[in-house]
Design a protein around this motif. Sequence first.
Motif, PDB file in Angstrom:
ATOM      1  N   ASP A  80       0.809  -1.220   0.000  1.00 48.62           N
ATOM      2  CA  ASP A  80       0.000   0.000   0.000  1.00 48.62           C
ATOM      3  C   ASP A  80       0.840   1.266   0.000  1.00 48.62           C
ATOM      4  N   GLY A  81       1.994   1.209   0.648  1.00 49.79           N
ATOM      5  CA  GLY A  81       2.846   2.390   0.678  1.00 49.79           C
ATOM      6  C   GLY A  81       3.344   2.722  -0.720  1.00 49.79           C
ATOM      7  N   ASP A 122      -1.323  -5.514   4.925  1.00 45.76           N
ATOM      8  CA  ASP A 122      -2.734  -5.186   5.126  1.00 45.76           C
ATOM      9  C   ASP A 122      -3.752  -6.194   4.593  1.00 45.76           C
ATOM     10  N   PHE A 211      -0.201   0.323  12.198  1.00 48.05           N
ATOM     11  CA  PHE A 211      -0.834   0.569  10.913  1.00 48.05           C
ATOM     12  C   PHE A 211      -1.680  -0.673  10.595  1.00 48.05           C
ATOM     13  N   THR A 212      -2.201  -0.747   9.398  1.00 47.98           N
ATOM     14  CA  THR A 212      -3.186  -1.806   9.155  1.00 47.98           C
ATOM     15  C   THR A 212      -2.592  -3.209   9.292  1.00 47.98           C
ATOM     16  N   ASN A 285      -9.056   0.440   8.928  1.00 47.79           N
ATOM     17  CA  ASN A 285      -9.288  -0.656   7.970  1.00 47.79           C
ATOM     18  C   ASN A 285      -9.685  -1.966   8.635  1.00 47.79           C
ATOM     19  N   GLU A 644      -6.869   4.340  -0.117  1.00 53.70           N
ATOM     20  CA  GLU A 644      -6.389   4.940   1.131  1.00 53.70           C
ATOM     21  C   GLU A 644      -5.944   6.364   0.820  1.00 53.70           C
ATOM     22  N   SER A 670      -5.090   5.103   5.390  1.00 57.95           N
ATOM     23  CA  SER A 670      -3.996   4.247   5.833  1.00 57.95           C
ATOM     24  C   SER A 670      -4.101   4.121   7.345  1.00 57.95           C
ATOM     25  N   GLY A 671      -3.576   3.043   7.883  1.00 57.96           N
ATOM     26  CA  GLY A 671      -3.470   2.944   9.336  1.00 57.96           C
ATOM     27  C   GLY A 671      -2.542   4.030   9.875  1.00 57.96           C
TER      28      GLY A 671
HETATM   29  C1  LIG Z   1       1.298   1.647   4.025  1.00 58.95           C
HETATM   30  C2  LIG Z   1       0.517   1.407   5.291  1.00 58.95           C
HETATM   31  C3  LIG Z   1       0.976   2.368   6.356  1.00 58.95           C
HETATM   32  O1  LIG Z   1       0.778   0.113   5.718  1.00 58.95           O
HETATM   33  C4  LIG Z   1      -0.934   1.448   5.015  1.00 58.95           C
HETATM   34  O2  LIG Z   1      -1.240   0.558   3.989  1.00 58.95           O
HETATM   35  C5  LIG Z   1      -1.899   1.121   6.149  1.00 58.95           C
HETATM   36  O3  LIG Z   1      -3.040   0.871   5.817  1.00 58.95           O
HETATM   37  O4  LIG Z   1      -1.579   1.191   7.322  1.00 58.95           O
END
Ligand SMILES: CC(C)(O)[C@@H](O)C(=O)O
Length: 754
Positions: A80-81, A122, A211-212, A285, A644, A670-671
């Motif tokens: 995700d990053g 995630d 984070f997630t 999330n 996100e 994002s988380g």
């Molecule tokens: C990249 C992260 C920080 O991992 C994001 O994907 C999340 O949802 O926490």
Amino acid sequence: MRSDTIKKGFERAPHRSLLRAAGVIESEADFDKPFIAIANSYTDCIPGHAHLNEIGQLVKRLVREAGGVPLIFNTIGVDDGIAMGHSGMNYSLPSRELIADCVETMLRAHCFDGMVCIPNCDKIVPGMLMAAMRVNIPTVFVSGGPMAAGIAQTDPSSDLPEHLRPAAVKSDLISVFKGVGALQTGNLTPEQLLKLEQSACPTCGSCSGMFTANSMNCLCEALGMALPGNGTILAVSKEREQLYRRAAEQIVELVKRDLKPRDIATLEAFDNAITLDVAMGGSTNTVLHTLAVAREAGIDYDIARIDGISRRVPCLCKVSPSSDYHIQDVHRAGGIHTILGELKRLGVLKTSCVTVTGKTLGENIDAWDLRSPTCTDEAKIVRTSGASALVLDPNDKLGPTARTATGNLVPKPLLFHPADARAIALWRFAAGVNANDAAACGALFGAKGELIFGDKAWHGAAEIAAGLQPKFKQARGLVRAELGELRGTPVVIHWQYEKSGSKKVISLVRINRLHAVGTIARAAYETDPKSLALVKPAGLMPHDPAFRFDPQHCIRTPDKAYTADGGLSILYGNLAPEGSVVKTAGISDAFKANCGPGFVFEGPVVIFESQDDACAGILAGKAKAGDVVIIRNEGPRGGPGMQEMLSPTSYIVGMGLGDKVALVTDGRFSGGTAGACIGHVSPEAAEGGPIGLLRDGDRLRIDFPNRKMDILVDPAELAKRRQAWKQTERPLNGWLARYRKLVNNASKGGTLAG
Ligand SMILES: CC(C)(O)[C@@H](O)C(=O)O
Ligand SMILES: [Mg+2]
């Protein structure tokens, strides 16, 4: 056995022929053993997964040792990053469905008896959980482990050489995202941003905050699908090997008992997962994913139930982005089972739920809660390592298995004497030495162990700790311990550093005997020059827990809770009749103060029709203090894929508006997002939800304590706008076009219909 379908009887001779050719059969006896799928998610694309090839091979070996026939397959995984801030993010949430479907496909096509899931980041965790619930064969989750936090600054008051100095300020992936905003506003130089980029993500593993990814791996412990320690033992910590071994042993055991995911993940178990989630301020999330997993388990888990739990469970722990703590600190403070212990004492957990340990959650807590009088020796010593700062030795000449080309750490300890119980115990000893923590070193010996030091022999934890204490004091941080090898045997090497940076081996520690629980029965320091000359360093030291902290401040007791209610809230109201989600744990005191005593935020809306639109608009100064920023058409169907929004939320913080504006979207976060950011607004704009009817300048009222979010516009006016409303169409083809047709809204977990 389920696998008999593919391996028993004369008509299965062709199948057996292929299994032999695949190289998975070691002897005829294998056809009588359970076939265990190892659903791995190795990919070079994600630091949380880059080491999973080695982990998969280790688990394979351990499953075999435990009596199963292991067969590995892999899933995809989106980082995700890396997908953040561009159209790649549209694929993030949909990838969860692909993972669930591909695991289902492999399990059903090959008739496995059990499964070990090795996810980390995630969507891979919920994707695999969904498949486990759907196919419902015995399954254990063991993730790749979290990343260590980065060192942003070392302690300037220390007189040690720079590379041995304790760290003063930590960093993580979100520090880098924030750094981008800070560069744009002139608060950071390009050189400072480069330094941050190079140091914030120092090891493999899932990013170091709550984070997630880490939220989901922690939730697996409370749900009962993973062993204690799964969420918090660092990826590069040798402790994780014990976890892989136990996971391998447990899966064979669960197959024998036929204890399946749906026996474990009951309605009550999901309640436990959510109870933990709101107590530790998990990623927003988690709501989406938990709803989706529950649906696959055949449980109609309503988002209103989450609201109910979050109203009665206090927030006991805050981790980055809601505080400066990282997962490694939660681990040292006792880990998830210590948070669960606090919740158990509060009477808000359903402790009779059965888990993959084969025991109940309550029994697991009794054994693993550091604050329980029944906490086992094993649980106590697992906390020893897995700490915070890395030893940054400029003289290190580590091989490619220990470091990436740019200096980050890969799990060398896992490759060095893999799963060797003595190596694990010595690693813990080394961690205690590097932390100057004589009590931790002593604890490894239990009540009866013996440590021979020159002509002295110390007996039992207390005497050993007392004996080591003055030695550590004398060393003044200039002696560091590393795992190594002497004639094929694991040893600890002690290095004496000079202030110039040079170092030499001064002693080694060897274990002569180990108890079954992992406590040391007999170990000895050696200084014989012949042995010291022969010793081979492993190339990596355990983390130096240079960040001093109070475990009771990190994981709090209910009387010292951050808030009396949970760190995640569900907001309803005429803007979100089916609910929306906010991480109240991440809302700053300054924002609350700006809201006034009632903690109600009311302001005019500034509308952006997409995330891209929002990024450009926020940077162009369109959002002002007091505004509610709306980002719409970003829901599961509208995006599609429910992006996100880390870039717009980071820009808001970077531009100094973090405490002054609220952000509301039918997308998700994002988380790593903190602040008054409300997502998952349902129904979403693309399905005609009220968020699509807003116009610039309308007023929105967000009442946090009463969990309501209302458009202050005459209902007749809204009805008129509804008549004129038109769907925003985004041209699509391929997988996302198919996804858009089938996806449900966020209140239903963004799952696919059918
Ligand atoms: C990249 C992260 C920080 O991992 C994001 O994907 C999340 O949802 O926490
Ligand atoms: Mg994410």
